[in-house]
Design a protein around this motif. Sequence first.
Motif, PDB file in Angstrom:
ATOM      1  N   SER A 202       0.827  -1.213   0.000  1.00 50.00           N
ATOM      2  CA  SER A 202       0.000   0.000   0.000  1.00 50.00           C
ATOM      3  C   SER A 202       0.855   1.254   0.000  1.00 50.00           C
ATOM      4  CB  SER A 202      -0.925   0.006   1.221  1.00 50.00           C
ATOM      5  OG  SER A 202      -1.904  -0.996   1.111  1.00 50.00           O
ATOM      6  N   SER A 203       1.952   1.244   0.769  1.00 49.49           N
ATOM      7  CA  SER A 203       2.806   2.429   0.862  1.00 49.49           C
ATOM      8  C   SER A 203       3.598   2.663  -0.412  1.00 49.49           C
ATOM      9  CB  SER A 203       3.765   2.283   2.050  1.00 49.49           C
ATOM     10  OG  SER A 203       3.058   2.250   3.267  1.00 49.49           O
ATOM     11  N   ARG A 204       4.103   1.592  -1.020  1.00 46.46           N
ATOM     12  CA  ARG A 204       4.980   1.738  -2.182  1.00 46.46           C
ATOM     13  C   ARG A 204       4.218   1.837  -3.500  1.00 46.46           C
ATOM     14  NH1 ARG A 204       9.924  -2.562  -0.918  1.00 46.46           N
ATOM     15  NH2 ARG A 204      10.517  -1.674   1.112  1.00 46.46           N
ATOM     16  N   PHE A 205       3.148   1.077  -3.622  1.00 51.10           N
ATOM     17  CA  PHE A 205       2.449   0.982  -4.911  1.00 51.10           C
ATOM     18  C   PHE A 205       1.029   1.540  -4.876  1.00 51.10           C
ATOM     19  CE2 PHE A 205       5.458  -2.598  -4.607  1.00 51.10           C
ATOM     20  CZ  PHE A 205       6.316  -2.250  -5.641  1.00 51.10           C
ATOM     21  N   GLY A 206       0.559   1.934  -3.694  1.00 50.83           N
ATOM     22  CA  GLY A 206      -0.748   2.554  -3.605  1.00 50.83           C
ATOM     23  C   GLY A 206      -1.824   1.657  -3.015  1.00 50.83           C
ATOM     24  N   ARG A 207      -2.854   2.307  -2.481  1.00 55.15           N
ATOM     25  CA  ARG A 207      -3.986   1.571  -1.870  1.00 55.15           C
ATOM     26  C   ARG A 207      -4.719   0.759  -2.940  1.00 55.15           C
ATOM     27  NH1 ARG A 207      -0.847   4.053   1.715  1.00 55.15           N
ATOM     28  NH2 ARG A 207      -1.759   5.816   2.831  1.00 55.15           N
ATOM     29  N   ARG A 208      -4.818   1.329  -4.123  1.00 53.04           N
ATOM     30  CA  ARG A 208      -5.550   0.678  -5.210  1.00 53.04           C
ATOM     31  C   ARG A 208      -4.912  -0.658  -5.590  1.00 53.04           C
ATOM     32  NH1 ARG A 208      -5.833   3.725 -10.900  1.00 53.04           N
ATOM     33  NH2 ARG A 208      -3.624   3.236 -10.736  1.00 53.04           N
ATOM     34  N   THR A 209      -3.581  -0.716  -5.599  1.00 51.14           N
ATOM     35  CA  THR A 209      -2.893  -1.963  -5.931  1.00 51.14           C
ATOM     36  C   THR A 209      -3.206  -3.063  -4.922  1.00 51.14           C
ATOM     37  OG1 THR A 209      -1.082  -0.731  -6.968  1.00 51.14           O
ATOM     38  CG2 THR A 209      -0.637  -3.012  -6.361  1.00 51.14           C
TER      39      THR A 209
ATOM     40  N   SER B  40      -6.250  -2.087   3.065  1.00 46.53           N
ATOM     41  CA  SER B  40      -6.214  -0.970   2.112  1.00 46.53           C
ATOM     42  C   SER B  40      -7.523  -0.191   1.994  1.00 46.53           C
ATOM     43  CB  SER B  40      -5.813  -1.491   0.720  1.00 46.53           C
ATOM     44  OG  SER B  40      -6.692  -2.521   0.292  1.00 46.53           O
ATOM     45  N   ILE B  41      -8.662  -0.867   2.059  1.00 49.62           N
ATOM     46  CA  ILE B  41      -9.937  -0.167   1.829  1.00 49.62           C
ATOM     47  C   ILE B  41     -10.239   0.881   2.902  1.00 49.62           C
ATOM     48  CG2 ILE B  41     -12.436  -0.457   1.640  1.00 49.62           C
ATOM     49  CD1 ILE B  41     -11.940  -3.096   0.217  1.00 49.62           C
ATOM     50  N   PRO B  42     -10.101   0.578   4.213  1.00 47.78           N
ATOM     51  CA  PRO B  42     -10.332   1.639   5.203  1.00 47.78           C
ATOM     52  C   PRO B  42      -9.397   2.829   5.024  1.00 47.78           C
ATOM     53  CG  PRO B  42     -10.367  -0.516   6.265  1.00 47.78           C
ATOM     54  CD  PRO B  42      -9.878  -0.734   4.867  1.00 47.78           C
ATOM     55  N   LEU B  43      -8.130   2.572   4.655  1.00 45.54           N
ATOM     56  CA  LEU B  43      -7.203   3.670   4.370  1.00 45.54           C
ATOM     57  C   LEU B  43      -7.717   4.521   3.220  1.00 45.54           C
ATOM     58  CD1 LEU B  43      -3.637   2.042   4.521  1.00 45.54           C
ATOM     59  CD2 LEU B  43      -4.662   3.606   6.172  1.00 45.54           C
ATOM     60  N   TYR B  44      -8.120   3.864   2.154  1.00 48.02           N
ATOM     61  CA  TYR B  44      -8.581   4.561   0.949  1.00 48.02           C
ATOM     62  C   TYR B  44      -9.785   5.449   1.270  1.00 48.02           C
ATOM     63  CZ  TYR B  44      -9.797   5.238  -3.968  1.00 48.02           C
ATOM     64  OH  TYR B  44     -10.069   5.799  -5.192  1.00 48.02           O
TER      65      TYR B  44
ATOM     66  N   PHE C 227     -10.084   1.192 -12.149  1.00 47.11           N
ATOM     67  CA  PHE C 227     -10.570   2.497 -12.598  1.00 47.11           C
ATOM     68  C   PHE C 227     -10.586   3.544 -11.487  1.00 47.11           C
ATOM     69  CE2 PHE C 227     -12.493  -0.849 -15.158  1.00 47.11           C
ATOM     70  CZ  PHE C 227     -12.155  -0.443 -16.444  1.00 47.11           C
ATOM     71  N   LEU C 228     -10.171   3.173 -10.288  1.00 46.82           N
ATOM     72  CA  LEU C 228     -10.176   4.120  -9.176  1.00 46.82           C
ATOM     73  C   LEU C 228      -8.931   5.003  -9.215  1.00 46.82           C
ATOM     74  CD1 LEU C 228     -11.311   1.855  -6.191  1.00 46.82           C
ATOM     75  CD2 LEU C 228     -12.663   3.601  -7.348  1.00 46.82           C
TER      76      LEU C 228
ATOM     77  N   PHE D 193     -15.906  -7.895  -8.723  1.00 43.90           N
ATOM     78  CA  PHE D 193     -16.264  -6.483  -8.859  1.00 43.90           C
ATOM     79  C   PHE D 193     -15.194  -5.590  -8.235  1.00 43.90           C
ATOM     80  CE2 PHE D 193     -20.685  -7.983  -9.550  1.00 43.90           C
ATOM     81  CZ  PHE D 193     -20.991  -7.223 -10.663  1.00 43.90           C
ATOM     82  N   LEU D 194     -14.681  -6.000  -7.072  1.00 41.80           N
ATOM     83  CA  LEU D 194     -13.655  -5.212  -6.401  1.00 41.80           C
ATOM     84  C   LEU D 194     -12.378  -5.132  -7.238  1.00 41.80           C
ATOM     85  CD1 LEU D 194     -12.469  -3.725  -3.947  1.00 41.80           C
ATOM     86  CD2 LEU D 194     -11.874  -5.962  -2.987  1.00 41.80           C
ATOM     87  N   ALA D 195     -11.912  -6.292  -7.716  1.00 44.60           N
ATOM     88  CA  ALA D 195     -10.673  -6.318  -8.491  1.00 44.60           C
ATOM     89  C   ALA D 195     -10.816  -5.515  -9.792  1.00 44.60           C
ATOM     90  CB  ALA D 195     -10.282  -7.766  -8.794  1.00 44.60           C
ATOM     91  N   PHE D 196     -11.951  -5.672 -10.470  1.00 43.28           N
ATOM     92  CA  PHE D 196     -12.169  -4.958 -11.724  1.00 43.28           C
ATOM     93  C   PHE D 196     -12.342  -3.459 -11.472  1.00 43.28           C
ATOM     94  CE2 PHE D 196     -14.969  -3.448 -15.185  1.00 43.28           C
ATOM     95  CZ  PHE D 196     -14.144  -3.744 -16.267  1.00 43.28           C
ATOM     96  N   GLY D 197     -13.116  -3.137 -10.454  1.00 45.25           N
ATOM     97  CA  GLY D 197     -13.360  -1.729 -10.156  1.00 45.25           C
ATOM     98  C   GLY D 197     -12.105  -0.985  -9.731  1.00 45.25           C
ATOM     99  N   ALA D 198     -11.178  -1.693  -9.047  1.00 49.53           N
ATOM    100  CA  ALA D 198      -9.942  -1.050  -8.595  1.00 49.53           C
ATOM    101  C   ALA D 198      -9.109  -0.528  -9.750  1.00 49.53           C
ATOM    102  CB  ALA D 198      -9.121  -2.036  -7.756  1.00 49.53           C
TER     103      ALA D 198
END
Length: 473
Positions: free
Chosen positions: A55-62, A104-108, A172-173, A165-170
Amino acid sequence: MEAFLKRFFPDVYGKMRGDTEISNYCKFDSQLLTVFTSSLYVAGLVSTLVASSVSSRFGRRTSMLVGGAVFVAGSAIGGAALNVYMLILGRVLLGVGLGFTNQSIPLYLSEMAPPQYRGAFSNAFELCISLGILIANLVNYGVQRIEGGWGWRISLSLAAVPASFLAFGALFLPETPSNVLQCSADHNQAKVLLQRLRGTSNVQKELDDLISASAVSRTIRHPFRNITKRKYRPQLVMAILIPFFNQITGINVINFYAPVMFRTIGLKESTSLMSTVVTRIFATTSNVIAIVAVDRLGRRVLFIVGGIQMIISQFTIGVILAKQLKDHGGMEKDYAYLVLTFMCIFVTGFGWSWGPLTYLVPTEISPLEIRSAGQSIVVAVMFMVTFVIGQTFLAMLCHLKYGTFLLFGGWVCVMTVFVYFLLPETKKIPMEQMEQVWRRHWFWKRVVGEEGVEVRTVEAANLSNPNTNPNPN
């Protein structure tokens, strides 16, 4: 489901169906069933620590993308399981997926939300979890009627749908402004994103706070070591104790062992599964109330009111079981439904207090440089304590009997007192200004002191100003 137990846990099925000499409290005490249940939590515990770095290096979305993809794989393997080992492998992968997504989701959500609505945004995460459990309970109730006993495969496989849905939607976030600054220090990109999120061009003050926080964050190379420093002591204590208390309320007894409990007190299979649906409806309704109330009433009010509600429920259930459910024979149906009623009261109290706030409070109180590590600690502690409870609950129920619920009730008393004295109110306070809360608190101001806050402020000012030379000599 009985067909599931018969195929993978025949000893439990045999005790449930035929052995009248075994205590009502001990019929589901099986080490293999316990390993199956707990394997998810061990995997989640390990994976959430890895997720912190991702999450820190590549992002919450990853992290969300990885978690969703692994969860899909676990659902597929579980649904196609031919033996108990394959079943456990699928559950381990589910745990890995949960470790990444719960980190990751609560952080996001917290980083994307405006301060005045942060509680509602974060509580929506718990609402979605509750809705998912409700749908799963409805699916279980429906598929247990399928002839041939293969309905459990549908239950396990359908978990792949929301994960997909989560993996696909991520994909585009957008990333959060905080993470953009932390990873690339691109002020313009962060400003444009903030303007889109807030719907106004006047975001300079919030952007300056984020730039200061990210400047400090980029100097941190070992966040798990850094979070142990004295100036972060309140955040570390909350990151450990809040999820610890969350699990020792006994909520996972309701979430994962509710059908077992309802079978124990004498309800039939279909009635038992429908009872779990009823309790989950109450939990989901209370999650909606939490979304509306958390930014109006505050975190402390919901913690304390929910705690009192859970205390009354756990002690009442314990007393009913002590009086009405003996080692052999059943419980009168009226008392069985009374237990169900107080379980509904319990999950309602949890649903607007410790359920959603466990993800919200530790995240919003942590500065950016330790936020990812802090959330990983939260999720790791939750998985660790859930693992211990999963390993011990069926044996505890067998040996302590009704005392199990009195024990959980005692813990809820302790945690309610903890919140009353040691958790300050944080509603509507920007995350980058949360240090002020600890400086004003009657206890924590003695721990963090003024010096740590002043040093951090000076560091942020220096690092965010490119013309400042930190070493003039």
